[in-house]
Design an enzyme around this catalytic site. Sequence first.
Site, short mmCIF file in Angstrom:
data_model
loop_
_atom_site.label_atom_id
_atom_site.label_comp_id
_atom_site.label_asym_id
_atom_site.label_seq_id
_atom_site.Cartn_x
_atom_site.Cartn_y
_atom_site.Cartn_z
N ASP A 150 46.10 41.42 30.30
CA ASP A 150 46.11 42.76 30.90
C ASP A 150 44.70 43.39 30.85
O ASP A 150 43.75 42.78 30.34
CB ASP A 150 47.13 43.60 30.12
CG ASP A 150 47.82 44.64 30.97
OD1 ASP A 150 47.31 44.97 32.05
OD2 ASP A 150 48.87 45.16 30.52
N GLU A 183 44.51 42.31 36.14
CA GLU A 183 43.55 43.43 36.18
C GLU A 183 43.79 44.34 37.38
O GLU A 183 42.91 45.08 37.78
CB GLU A 183 42.10 42.97 36.01
CG GLU A 183 41.58 41.96 36.99
CD GLU A 183 41.28 42.56 38.34
OE1 GLU A 183 42.19 42.48 39.20
OE2 GLU A 183 40.18 43.10 38.56
N TRP A 184 45.02 44.25 37.91
CA TRP A 184 45.55 45.21 38.89
C TRP A 184 44.77 45.23 40.21
O TRP A 184 44.81 46.22 40.94
CB TRP A 184 45.61 46.62 38.28
CG TRP A 184 46.10 46.66 36.88
CD1 TRP A 184 47.16 45.97 36.36
CD2 TRP A 184 45.55 47.42 35.79
NE1 TRP A 184 47.30 46.24 35.02
CE2 TRP A 184 46.33 47.14 34.64
CE3 TRP A 184 44.48 48.31 35.67
CZ2 TRP A 184 46.08 47.71 33.40
CZ3 TRP A 184 44.22 48.89 34.42
CH2 TRP A 184 45.02 48.59 33.31
N GLY A 185 44.02 44.17 40.47
CA GLY A 185 43.27 44.11 41.72
C GLY A 185 42.00 44.94 41.71
O GLY A 185 41.33 45.06 42.74
N ASN A 187 39.02 44.49 40.53
CA ASN A 187 37.76 43.80 40.80
C ASN A 187 37.93 42.74 41.89
O ASN A 187 37.22 41.74 41.89
CB ASN A 187 37.23 43.14 39.52
CG ASN A 187 36.92 44.14 38.44
OD1 ASN A 187 35.85 44.73 38.42
ND2 ASN A 187 37.86 44.37 37.54
N ASP A 205 51.07 48.67 39.02
CA ASP A 205 52.42 48.24 38.60
C ASP A 205 53.50 48.56 39.61
O ASP A 205 53.46 49.57 40.32
CB ASP A 205 52.78 48.93 37.28
CG ASP A 205 52.01 48.37 36.11
OD1 ASP A 205 51.10 47.55 36.32
OD2 ASP A 205 52.34 48.76 34.97
C1 GLA Z 1 50.32 47.09 32.37
C2 GLA Z 1 50.76 45.88 33.18
C3 GLA Z 1 52.26 45.75 33.13
C4 GLA Z 1 52.74 45.63 31.69
C5 GLA Z 1 52.22 46.80 30.87
C6 GLA Z 1 52.47 46.61 29.38
O1 GLA Z 1 50.74 48.28 32.93
O2 GLA Z 1 50.30 45.98 34.50
O3 GLA Z 1 52.71 44.63 33.89
O4 GLA Z 1 52.27 44.42 31.15
O5 GLA Z 1 50.82 46.99 31.03
O6 GLA Z 1 51.98 47.68 28.62
#
Ligand code: GLA
Length: 393
Positions: A150, A183-185, A187, A205
Site C-alpha cells: 500500500d 499506490e492508487w494510480g 504515479n 478505493d
Molecule cells: C488502502 C487500500 C485499500 C486497503 C486499505 C487498508 O486504502 O487502497 O485497498 O488495503 O488501505 O487500510
Amino acid sequence: MKRLPYLVACAALAACAAKAEKFEGLALTPPMGWNTWNTFAENCSESLVRETADAMAANGMRDAGYVYIVIDDCWAKKERDADGNLVADPVKFPSGMKALGDYLHSKGFKFGMYGCAGKTTCGGYPGGRGHEFQDARLYASWGVDYFKYDWCDHGTANGPETYRIMSDAIRAAGRPIVFSLCEWGQNQPWLWAEPVGHLWRTTGDIGASYATGGKNKWEHGWKNLLDMNVGLEKYAGPGHWNDPDMLEVGNKGLTLAESRAHFSFWCMLAAPLIAGNDVRHMAPEIRAILTNKGVISIDQDPLGHQGFRYRVDKDKEIWAKELANKEWAVCVLNTGDAPAKLALDMRELTFLTEQYYDVTDVWAGKPAGTALDPHAGIVDSHDVMLFRLKPGS
Ligand code: GLA
C-alpha cells in the site's frame, strides 16, 4: 579491445536489468481470490480466514479459480519486535502466520498478505519503509505467495523507486511471490511497473455502489472506476495487470443487477477478481455470479487483452474484449435509471474481422444465434447483456 566498451555497457545494462526484476511466469491470467478488507476491514482474524477458506473450498469458489486468500491491513501488532521484525497480533492470529499459511496451502489455496510502503499502514500499523529486505524474508518464511503493498504515509518517497526496492527485496528473499502494487494510480504505474510487479492499482478505493462512492468519502462506485480505466488497456497483459480494485459483488449498496454488471465489467477489463464479500454467508444468486464459468473465462482468457469502451450512447455503453482464437466478448450496459430495451446490431461492430460468428448469451449460458441476427432485450437499470462471439460458418 574494441569490444571492451561494448562489453562494459552490456554489463552495466545487465546490472540495471537485474534490479527490479520480478519473478516471471506468475499471474499469467489475472489473479483470483478473496481479501479481508472490503467487508471486515480491521476485524481480520485467523478464525475468519480459516472459515473463509473452508467456505470457499465447499462452495465451489476455490475450484472456480479463487485461490489467493489475502489478509489485508490491521493484522500486525502496533510495534515491531526488538529485532525490528513485524509481529502478528497474537489475539487476532493466535497460531501465527506460518501456521495459517500452512493451513491455506493444505486446503489448496495460496497465501496473501498486506504491507505498506510508508512508515505506517493506512490503518496505523508498522509500515515497511526501511525494512523491505527484512520483511520480504519474513513473508517468504511464512510461505506467502501474494503480497499487496500500500501507499499510505509515504512522505516524500519516490513511488517507482520505493516499489522497485520492495520488488528487489522479494526477489532477494527467493520465494516466488505475486507482487501487487497499491499506490492508487498516483504515479501512473502502468508506465513503469511491468518489470516491478504483477498487478497495480490504477485508482483510489472502491466502495459498494454503482457511482455514488462508498461508506468512506475517498471511495468510488465501480462505474466511476470503470471509467477511470478507459485508455489503460494497452498496458495490461499476461503477468502485468491493471487493477481497478477488489470486488464489491454481494455487498450492501449494490442491487443484484449492479453486482452482476460489476462482475461482468471486471471480467471485461481482465481485472484481478478478488472477492470482498462474506463468502461464508452469501445468497445463492451471489455465489452464482462469482462462480459463473462462462463469465470467468472472459476474465481468464489466455490472450490477456483488457477490454475497451467501444461506444457511448444516451443510457447505453458498448464494451468489447478480444479473446484467444479470434473470439470476442461484447458487453452492453444500461447506464440509465430505469429498465430499458437495449439493442445491439453486431454488424456495426467494426473491430470484428470474420464474416460469421456464432453467439452465446453468456449469463443465460445459451446459444443466441449468429452475429447477423438482431440482439435485443429488456435490461434492468445498471445491468448488462453479455455475449461471446466465436468464428463460425
Ligand atoms: C488502502 C487500500 C485499500 C486497503 C486499505 C487498508 O486504502 O487502497 O485497498 O488495503 O488501505 O487500510
